[in-house]
Motif scaffolding. Structure first.
Motif, PDB file in Angstrom:
ATOM      1  N   CYS A   1      -6.102  -0.510  -1.081  1.00  0.00           N
ATOM      2  CA  CYS A   1      -6.098  -0.871   0.290  1.00  0.00           C
ATOM      3  C   CYS A   1      -7.441  -0.598   1.119  1.00  0.00           C
ATOM      4  O   CYS A   1      -8.210   0.380   0.811  1.00  0.00           O
TER       5      CYS A   1
ATOM      6  N   CYS B   1      -0.487   3.226   3.749  1.00  0.00           N
ATOM      7  CA  CYS B   1      -0.194   2.719   5.161  1.00  0.00           C
ATOM      8  C   CYS B   1       1.008   1.857   5.126  1.00  0.00           C
ATOM      9  O   CYS B   1       1.387   1.340   6.147  1.00  0.00           O
TER      10      CYS B   1
ATOM     11  N   CYS C   1      -7.366   1.044   3.812  1.00  0.00           N
ATOM     12  CA  CYS C   1      -7.258   2.508   4.195  1.00  0.00           C
ATOM     13  C   CYS C   1      -7.558   3.461   3.183  1.00  0.00           C
ATOM     14  O   CYS C   1      -7.346   4.611   3.250  1.00  0.00           O
TER      15      CYS C   1
ATOM     16  N   VAL D   1       1.108  -1.353   4.282  1.00  0.00           N
ATOM     17  CA  VAL D   1       0.792  -2.715   4.649  1.00  0.00           C
ATOM     18  C   VAL D   1       1.204  -3.537   3.324  1.00  0.00           C
ATOM     19  O   VAL D   1       0.976  -3.040   2.217  1.00  0.00           O
TER      20      VAL D   1
ATOM     21  N   CYS E   1       1.013  -1.156   0.011  1.00  0.00           N
ATOM     22  CA  CYS E   1       0.213  -0.018   0.046  1.00  0.00           C
ATOM     23  C   CYS E   1       1.025   1.273  -0.033  1.00  0.00           C
ATOM     24  O   CYS E   1       1.811   1.416   0.753  1.00  0.00           O
TER      25      CYS E   1
HETATM   26 ZN   LIG Z   1      -3.282   0.896   3.310  1.00  0.00          ZN
END
Ligand SMILES: [Zn+2]
Length: 322
Positions: free
Chosen positions: A310, A291, A312, A293, A288
């Motif tokens: 993602c 963030c 987020c 991840v 991502c």
């Molecule tokens: Zn993310």
């Protein structure tokens, strides 16, 4: 010496006799107990070296709870093993797999009828190695454990050493010559079938004692798979002795090997580090950009199969390494 199972077998007989005389019929459970006793008695009456030792191992297998545990582990191994599977190219680095594929016959009506050691019989081994490995390791399996099962050398040890599989200081190398002998081994002799069949039925009767008659369908292929594995080990014993027709002694040796194997912590057989490193669990990642991840992708996964957004709200970007 009076083991509980000897007493149990005695009381089974008494019980069945009692029911038979008082009612003139028997329930399915009583029928199973009677069959178990019959198969046990039949095998004990056969005059082969190591037969009583192997029968004692059968009863210990039952008494110790190991039989129960292996059947349960066998049934749940697909959920426990890593979802990442080997690529064809990865397995082609495995000498044993290549020898099996090149020399053993594919499964056919003929190989099944003559009980020839075919590719299908060979495949049962890894189902058992997975089961036994998990039984010692516990359910927290990683991708690296799969590599140890297939590249740790346990299979080579078994095929070449049988009941002395644990005595090699390093992994033995199976030869083409050995596989050519193995490929023609078959169970067609009457006396061999007698031992093989009675052992199979005895274990099936015990399985019914452990789990009840007609227990869940999920484990139904445990017995046929075990039977295939025994056939493979017996074929190896025959090949080592330059026999085309598997002998009763080969079946007994196969069981002796099997019962030693299930009591051995095979997680000690580790693949070389170079092999482990050559087959990473993830060959790519989706990361991502917001963030950070990351999601690992195996060799069979395509980045296109996954969402590119993602949780987020950020964008997932493909990267070869992180
Ligand atoms: Zn993310």
């Amino acid at each position: 010496m009076s083991k509980w199972w000897m007493r149990a077998l005695d009381s089974f007989s008494e019980f069945v006799d009692h029911v038979n005389t008082s009612l003139g019929r028997e329930s399915r459970e009583e029928w199973n107990k009677r069959k178990l006793q019959e198969h046990y008695d039949k095998l004990q009456s056969l005059d082969y070296l190591l037969m009583s030792e192997v029968l004692s191992e059968v009863m210990d297998f039952w008494e110790s709870g190991l039989y129960h545990d292996l059947v349960v582990t066998y049934g749940s191994r697909d959920e426990i093993l890593s979802s990442r599977v080997f690529k064809v190219e990865e397995l082609s680095n495995n000498e044993l797999m290549v020898l099996a594929k090149e020399n053993l016959l594919p499964k056919s009506v003929r190989t099944m009828a003559l009980k020839i050691t075919d590719v299908n019989v060979f495949k049962t081994m890894h189902a058992f190695l997975e089961t036994i490995y998990i039984n010692y390791h516990g359910p927290e399996m990683t991708w690296e454990d799969n590599i140890h099962i297939y590249f740790g050398g346990c299979a080579e040890r078994l095929l070449m050493g049988l009941d002395k599989f644990d005595e090699y200081s390093r992994t033995p190398r199976p030869t083409k010559d050995f596989f050519k002998k193995l490929a023609i081994t078959q169970i067609t002799r009457k006396e061999t079938n007698e031992v093989e069949n009675n052992m199979f039925l005895l274990l099936l009767d015990i399985e019914s004692e452990i789990f009840g008659m007609g227990f869940g369908d999920s484990y139904n292929d445990f017995s046929p798979t075990m039977s295939g594995f025994i056939q493979l080990l017996a074929g190896c014993s025959a090949a080592h002795n330059n026999r085309e027709f598997t002998a009763p002694e080969d079946i007994i040796m196969a069981y002796k090997t099997f019962f030693k194997l299930v009591k051995t912590d095979i997680t000690v057989y580790r693949a070389p580090q170079s092999i482990v490193e050559s087959m990473p669990e993830f060959t790519g990642y989706l990361v991502c950009d917001k963030c950070g991840v990351s999601h690992g992708l195996g060799p069979e996964d395509s980045a296109d199969d996954f969402e590119d957004v993602c949780d987020c709200g950020g964008l997932l970007v493909y990267k070869e390494s992180i």
